[in-house]
Design a protein around this motif. Sequence first.
Motif, PDB file in Angstrom:
ATOM      1  N   ASP A 226      30.349  28.647 -41.605  1.00  0.00           N
ATOM      2  CA  ASP A 226      31.629  28.864 -40.933  1.00  0.00           C
ATOM      3  C   ASP A 226      32.480  27.594 -41.063  1.00  0.00           C
ATOM      4  O   ASP A 226      32.149  26.550 -40.493  1.00  0.00           O
TER       5      ASP A 226
ATOM      6  N   ARG B 261      37.297  35.095 -46.387  1.00  0.00           N
ATOM      7  CA  ARG B 261      37.913  35.474 -45.114  1.00  0.00           C
ATOM      8  C   ARG B 261      37.262  36.742 -44.590  1.00  0.00           C
ATOM      9  O   ARG B 261      37.074  37.714 -45.318  1.00  0.00           O
TER      10      ARG B 261
ATOM     11  N   SER C 155      42.117  37.523 -35.786  1.00  0.00           N
ATOM     12  CA  SER C 155      40.830  36.910 -35.456  1.00  0.00           C
ATOM     13  C   SER C 155      40.041  36.588 -36.718  1.00  0.00           C
ATOM     14  O   SER C 155      38.819  36.694 -36.734  1.00  0.00           O
ATOM     15  N   GLU C 156      40.722  36.221 -37.782  1.00  0.00           N
ATOM     16  CA  GLU C 156      40.050  35.977 -39.047  1.00  0.00           C
ATOM     17  C   GLU C 156      39.259  34.675 -38.997  1.00  0.00           C
ATOM     18  O   GLU C 156      39.633  33.719 -38.314  1.00  0.00           O
ATOM     19  N   ARG C 157      38.146  34.676 -39.731  1.00  0.00           N
ATOM     20  CA  ARG C 157      37.293  33.496 -39.839  1.00  0.00           C
ATOM     21  C   ARG C 157      36.983  33.274 -41.314  1.00  0.00           C
ATOM     22  O   ARG C 157      36.997  34.205 -42.114  1.00  0.00           O
ATOM     23  N   TYR C 158      36.686  32.020 -41.657  1.00  0.00           N
ATOM     24  CA  TYR C 158      36.446  31.644 -43.044  1.00  0.00           C
ATOM     25  C   TYR C 158      35.007  31.126 -43.182  1.00  0.00           C
ATOM     26  O   TYR C 158      34.537  30.347 -42.343  1.00  0.00           O
TER      27      TYR C 158
ATOM     28  N   ARG D 133      39.111  24.813 -42.326  1.00  0.00           N
ATOM     29  CA  ARG D 133      40.221  25.466 -43.014  1.00  0.00           C
ATOM     30  C   ARG D 133      41.519  25.296 -42.216  1.00  0.00           C
ATOM     31  O   ARG D 133      42.579  25.039 -42.806  1.00  0.00           O
ATOM     32  N   ARG D 134      41.403  25.438 -40.913  1.00  0.00           N
ATOM     33  CA  ARG D 134      42.597  25.254 -40.081  1.00  0.00           C
ATOM     34  C   ARG D 134      43.118  23.809 -40.180  1.00  0.00           C
ATOM     35  O   ARG D 134      44.328  23.570 -40.273  1.00  0.00           O
TER      36      ARG D 134
ATOM     37  N   THR E 276      35.884  27.728 -40.520  1.00  0.00           N
ATOM     38  CA  THR E 276      37.188  28.132 -39.984  1.00  0.00           C
ATOM     39  C   THR E 276      37.974  26.923 -39.480  1.00  0.00           C
ATOM     40  O   THR E 276      39.162  26.755 -39.776  1.00  0.00           O
ATOM     41  N   ARG E 277      37.290  26.038 -38.709  1.00  0.00           N
ATOM     42  CA  ARG E 277      37.987  24.861 -38.181  1.00  0.00           C
ATOM     43  C   ARG E 277      38.434  23.938 -39.303  1.00  0.00           C
ATOM     44  O   ARG E 277      39.547  23.399 -39.285  1.00  0.00           O
TER      45      ARG E 277
ATOM     46  N   SER F 207      36.233  29.504 -49.862  1.00  0.00           N
ATOM     47  CA  SER F 207      35.860  30.149 -48.600  1.00  0.00           C
ATOM     48  C   SER F 207      36.304  31.606 -48.596  1.00  0.00           C
ATOM     49  O   SER F 207      37.303  31.981 -49.219  1.00  0.00           O
TER      50      SER F 207
END
Length: 620
Positions: A377, A344, A350-353, A382-383, A379-380, A342
């Motif tokens: 996207d 960044r 406010s970073e997103r992947y 990855r989190r 991001t979730r 992924s």
Amino acid sequence: MTLRGKLLLAQVPLALALAVVGGLSVFTISSLGRHSEAILEDNYRSVLAAERMKDALERLQIGAADRMIPGATTVAPAEAAEARRRFDAELAVEEGNITEVGEREAAQRLHQLWDTYRQQWDRLAAIGDTSQARQFFVAELEPSFHAVRKAAETILLMNQDAMVRKSERARRQAERMNTVMVLAFLCALLLGVVASAMTTNRLLQPLALLTATVHRIGEGDFEARVDIPGRDELAQLAANVNLMLTRLGQYRRSSLGELLLAQHASQAAIDSIPDPVIVFDAKGDVLSSNQAAETLLGLRLEAGRQGPLDLVEPAVRAAIEKVRAHVLAGKGPYVPKGLEESLRLGATDSERYFLPRATAVYSEEGAIDGAAVILQDVTRLRRVDELRNDLVATVAHEFRTPLTSLRMAIHLCLEQIAGPVTEKQADLLYAARDDCERLQSIVDELLDLAKIQGGRVELNRRPTAPAILADMAVDAHRAAADERQIVLQTEVPPGLPEIAVDRERLQVALSNLVGNALRHTPPGGAVTLRASSTDEAIRFEVADTGPGIAKEYQASIFDRFFRVPGTVSGGVGLGLSIAKEIVEAHGGEIGVDSEPGHGATFWFILPREHIEMEAPTRPA
């Protein structure tokens, strides 16, 4: 009238206001100049004449006083005559420049006193006896001198006072003229602006009507029309717009118009996707993109712009070009291997992947016409993955303390410090100790994996010979291999160049590969650790004579917690994953070659261009 003429007409009120203000300014400056000239003409000449008369009188008086001193040098007759001539000339100037009340009488008195002084001065010059001359000087000439001087000073003060009064009057008049100028300027500016605004507003009304019509056209209303009377440029523009609308209506009803509508619909569908989408042609040039690509990546598709990807961040641009090249080369769709690929985007807070994917765009004949790249996207995800890693690390860390206590208790019991144990109890304790050691190994592996994936481990690179790494990995498992009657050997040719690696971390990777090979090699088999060198890389291999790995499991063999179904081993599926993370942290690549029934060969390659270092000079 043309539009140019109307615009010029709108500026006429401002020009008139400027002309009025300019005329008043010229009049004011001229008036102040005349007042200054009057002061100089009326009084300054009289002031100058009075000063010069006083100077000439003082020179005559000094000459007369020098005669009273025995042996002193007297004023020459020529100088005395010049002083008298100057006094007469300046007195004539004063008598010809009478400007103030009482000045004429003062000038006449000065004339009379001057005549008296001049006669007395001549009489003094004719007295030969010094004593008599001194008495005459004190009694007659000195009082006459003071009288003439006082009369000249009276004229001087009279004209100086007049200059002060006139200057004050000029100052007050200048202040009044300033007030008048400011009021005139404000009035002229107000009138000019109002008149120009009214004229300009009338000119802009057709433009407002034209703007409203163009806005309706932008919304797709091709039935709108604009009606602007006249023959100026705006009226001609309105007529052309109406003609354009007629043609557009016809064009929209044609088949080509339907095609454009379909294209717009497809673009709208792409724009509705929240993830960035970029479509490339067969040459790799950008054909189209959606709004998310322009907003998140900074992609710009503008006429005349070269390289729409130039404004994209270098790391993201490199990833997009990589997946584009993969698809256009005919290798099929590009599917990422995992979340580690992924990308960044954005600032830290406010970073997103985004995970890059790509698929080919085919023509009707089946040829590759382009590639569509989408950045998903994640991001979730990855989190969630980071939270899972943190949870595993936390749980593993909390296991260490009670596990250490448990190991210590079992060790004390086996040493019979807490009392004697029976043979069966000892067997159970030995089994519990082995399980504790296995749990300790699992906890250590979990912690190492969490540190590596969290980026908290910095590589301490040092020049190391490949033979040393191989020997250390084999020595650590020599006892286990002998116990299982497995031949453990190395094949490292001499003269391999040193490589700059983190010796401890890479030793863990090699040890995990060797340990994995030993677990899956039956007694009597062999495990071989090899190292070789090319111009571009150093290659390590761990080959075993075990049952091998089926093709369908080889792609997942390095995943965390993955175990080949049907195998029995003491691990939990983390050793190979840790080895993969360590190798990739060194910039390398890891893989496996295996055929069922013919063993497996795990290998990894470390590029020399990234890790090779010049060997330090050793003393002879």
